[in-house]
Design a protein around this motif. Sequence first.
Motif, PDB file in Angstrom:
ATOM      1  N   TYR A   2       0.625  -1.219   0.147  1.00 37.13           N
ATOM      2  CA  TYR A   2       0.211   0.057  -0.011  1.00 37.13           C
ATOM      3  C   TYR A   2       0.781   1.272  -0.265  1.00 37.13           C
ATOM      4  CZ  TYR A   2      -4.369   1.809   0.628  1.00 37.13           C
ATOM      5  OH  TYR A   2      -5.414   2.857   0.159  1.00 37.13           O
ATOM      6  N   LYS A   3       2.013   1.201   0.206  1.00 37.49           N
ATOM      7  CA  LYS A   3       2.757   2.284   0.555  1.00 37.49           C
ATOM      8  C   LYS A   3       3.835   2.982  -1.075  1.00 37.49           C
ATOM      9  CE  LYS A   3       4.082   2.086   5.213  1.00 37.49           C
ATOM     10  NZ  LYS A   3       5.352   2.054   5.782  1.00 37.49           N
ATOM     11  N   ASN A   4       3.017   1.962  -1.830  1.00 36.69           N
ATOM     12  CA  ASN A   4       4.198   1.892  -2.992  1.00 36.69           C
ATOM     13  C   ASN A   4       2.630   2.510  -4.214  1.00 36.69           C
ATOM     14  OD1 ASN A   4       4.044   0.630  -6.103  1.00 36.69           O
ATOM     15  ND2 ASN A   4       5.448   0.196  -5.875  1.00 36.69           N
ATOM     16  N   GLU A   5       2.995   3.352  -4.868  1.00 36.84           N
ATOM     17  CA  GLU A   5       2.269   4.830  -5.254  1.00 36.84           C
ATOM     18  C   GLU A   5       1.619   4.098  -6.227  1.00 36.84           C
ATOM     19  OE1 GLU A   5       0.819   7.510  -4.004  1.00 36.84           O
ATOM     20  OE2 GLU A   5       1.879   7.092  -1.929  1.00 36.84           O
ATOM     21  N   THR A   6       2.004   3.380  -7.762  1.00 33.53           N
ATOM     22  CA  THR A   6       1.304   2.318  -8.365  1.00 33.53           C
ATOM     23  C   THR A   6       0.504   1.053  -8.084  1.00 33.53           C
ATOM     24  OG1 THR A   6       3.363   2.134 -10.166  1.00 33.53           O
ATOM     25  CG2 THR A   6       2.510   1.296 -10.581  1.00 33.53           C
ATOM     26  N   PHE A   7       1.287   0.473  -6.849  1.00 35.62           N
ATOM     27  CA  PHE A   7      -0.300  -0.226  -6.027  1.00 35.62           C
ATOM     28  C   PHE A   7      -1.156   0.710  -5.509  1.00 35.62           C
ATOM     29  CE2 PHE A   7      -1.320  -2.453  -3.163  1.00 35.62           C
ATOM     30  CZ  PHE A   7      -2.182  -3.574  -3.650  1.00 35.62           C
ATOM     31  N   LYS A   8      -1.289   1.854  -4.916  1.00 39.75           N
ATOM     32  CA  LYS A   8      -1.666   2.643  -4.495  1.00 39.75           C
ATOM     33  C   LYS A   8      -2.948   2.618  -5.470  1.00 39.75           C
ATOM     34  CE  LYS A   8      -2.903   5.370  -0.979  1.00 39.75           C
ATOM     35  NZ  LYS A   8      -1.994   6.820  -0.227  1.00 39.75           N
ATOM     36  N   SER A   9      -2.481   3.100  -6.702  1.00 41.50           N
ATOM     37  CA  SER A   9      -3.121   3.624  -7.244  1.00 41.50           C
ATOM     38  C   SER A   9      -4.084   2.617  -8.051  1.00 41.50           C
ATOM     39  CB  SER A   9      -2.203   4.053  -8.895  1.00 41.50           C
ATOM     40  OG  SER A   9      -3.123   4.892  -9.722  1.00 41.50           O
ATOM     41  N   ILE A  10      -3.592   1.727  -8.910  1.00 44.54           N
ATOM     42  CA  ILE A  10      -4.358   0.673  -8.782  1.00 44.54           C
ATOM     43  C   ILE A  10      -5.385   0.017  -8.168  1.00 44.54           C
ATOM     44  CG2 ILE A  10      -4.423  -1.956  -9.922  1.00 44.54           C
ATOM     45  CD1 ILE A  10      -1.702  -1.332 -10.882  1.00 44.54           C
ATOM     46  N   PHE A  11      -5.439  -0.389  -6.986  1.00 47.90           N
ATOM     47  CA  PHE A  11      -5.547  -0.727  -5.916  1.00 47.90           C
ATOM     48  C   PHE A  11      -6.842  -0.130  -5.443  1.00 47.90           C
ATOM     49  CE2 PHE A  11      -6.150  -1.418  -1.469  1.00 47.90           C
ATOM     50  CZ  PHE A  11      -6.273  -2.775  -1.240  1.00 47.90           C
ATOM     51  N   GLU A  12      -6.942   1.171  -5.225  1.00 42.83           N
ATOM     52  CA  GLU A  12      -8.175   2.330  -5.795  1.00 42.83           C
ATOM     53  C   GLU A  12      -8.939   2.898  -5.966  1.00 42.83           C
ATOM     54  OE1 GLU A  12      -5.977   5.402  -3.291  1.00 42.83           O
ATOM     55  OE2 GLU A  12      -5.727   4.470  -1.312  1.00 42.83           O
ATOM     56  N   ASN A  13      -9.038   2.393  -7.570  1.00 41.90           N
ATOM     57  CA  ASN A  13      -9.908   2.820  -8.650  1.00 41.90           C
ATOM     58  C   ASN A  13     -10.504   1.331  -9.918  1.00 41.90           C
ATOM     59  OD1 ASN A  13      -8.634   5.656  -9.291  1.00 41.90           O
ATOM     60  ND2 ASN A  13      -6.639   5.069  -9.862  1.00 41.90           N
ATOM     61  N   ASP A  14     -11.813   2.444  -9.955  1.00 38.19           N
ATOM     62  CA  ASP A  14     -12.282   1.801 -10.419  1.00 38.19           C
ATOM     63  C   ASP A  14     -11.672   0.623 -11.387  1.00 38.19           C
ATOM     64  OD1 ASP A  14     -14.177   2.070  -8.537  1.00 38.19           O
ATOM     65  OD2 ASP A  14     -15.342   3.230  -9.694  1.00 38.19           O
ATOM     66  N   ASN A  15     -11.291   1.989 -12.751  1.00 31.23           N
ATOM     67  CA  ASN A  15     -10.378   1.344 -13.403  1.00 31.23           C
ATOM     68  C   ASN A  15      -9.308   1.525 -13.903  1.00 31.23           C
ATOM     69  OD1 ASN A  15     -13.041   0.096 -15.415  1.00 31.23           O
ATOM     70  ND2 ASN A  15     -13.205   1.947 -15.611  1.00 31.23           N
ATOM     71  N   TYR A  16      -7.921   1.215 -14.406  1.00 36.84           N
ATOM     72  CA  TYR A  16      -6.589   1.540 -14.524  1.00 36.84           C
ATOM     73  C   TYR A  16      -6.208   1.266 -15.588  1.00 36.84           C
ATOM     74  CZ  TYR A  16      -1.832   1.817 -13.850  1.00 36.84           C
ATOM     75  OH  TYR A  16      -0.902   2.477 -13.800  1.00 36.84           O
ATOM     76  N   LYS A  17      -5.437   2.043 -16.476  1.00 36.54           N
ATOM     77  CA  LYS A  17      -4.874   2.193 -17.803  1.00 36.54           C
ATOM     78  C   LYS A  17      -3.612   1.988 -16.850  1.00 36.54           C
ATOM     79  CE  LYS A  17      -7.279   3.473 -22.140  1.00 36.54           C
ATOM     80  NZ  LYS A  17      -6.994   4.402 -22.761  1.00 36.54           N
ATOM     81  N   THR A  18      -3.138   0.938 -18.569  1.00 35.62           N
ATOM     82  CA  THR A  18      -1.930   0.976 -18.202  1.00 35.62           C
ATOM     83  C   THR A  18      -0.931   1.938 -18.269  1.00 35.62           C
ATOM     84  OG1 THR A  18      -1.422  -0.465 -20.130  1.00 35.62           O
ATOM     85  CG2 THR A  18      -1.619  -1.435 -18.242  1.00 35.62           C
ATOM     86  N   THR A  19       0.838   2.479 -18.527  1.00 36.51           N
ATOM     87  CA  THR A  19       0.829   3.887 -18.524  1.00 36.51           C
ATOM     88  C   THR A  19       1.298   3.206 -20.302  1.00 36.51           C
ATOM     89  OG1 THR A  19       2.836   2.522 -18.156  1.00 36.51           O
ATOM     90  CG2 THR A  19       2.174   3.979 -16.595  1.00 36.51           C
ATOM     91  N   ASN A  20       1.764   2.401 -21.126  1.00 37.67           N
ATOM     92  CA  ASN A  20       1.996   2.484 -22.377  1.00 37.67           C
ATOM     93  C   ASN A  20       0.026   2.218 -23.203  1.00 37.67           C
ATOM     94  OD1 ASN A  20       0.876  -0.473 -22.085  1.00 37.67           O
ATOM     95  ND2 ASN A  20       2.573  -1.522 -22.750  1.00 37.67           N
ATOM     96  N   GLY A  21      -0.988   2.256 -22.590  1.00 40.21           N
ATOM     97  CA  GLY A  21      -1.786   2.472 -22.798  1.00 40.21           C
ATOM     98  C   GLY A  21      -2.306   1.669 -23.720  1.00 40.21           C
TER      99      GLY A  21
END
Length: 156
Positions: A2-21
Amino acid sequence: AYKNETFKSIFENDNYKTTNGKYDISGPLKYIHNDEFKMDYVKGAKTGYTKAAGLCLASISNYKNHNYLLVTIGNDSQDKKEYFYDSKKIYEYYFNNYDYRKILKKKDIILNLKTQYDEKVEITSDETVIRYLDKKLDLDDLRYEFDGKKIFVSQN
């Protein structure tokens, strides 16, 4: 994790788009927040699977300004929503039956000790003590014990 910002961003969103799209991923929050489950207090979630643990759901919720971590494991049902149902039941059980309760205020007298000279010595709490307890617990049923160094709280 949960301290990892990438993980947290995925964990806390309904949808997640990878950085390469390339990938647009729907996360478990999409289902947790829908009309069927309505667990708006859940702020982050991630599903998973291992052979040993089966289908799993890790989630973090915030209820009455307290954070909770819940991990359900062992769902072998074909209905993958089963772990959402289990999580909702567990959260609701604890939110309905337990709460943080103040059991001692700073400076509360815990014990009165009598010395060999017939003097009374008051043992007081040096801090406010709050514990996560059953809402039905009568705080008068708590017992305080002093071992000379520490104060222990137990239920009669």
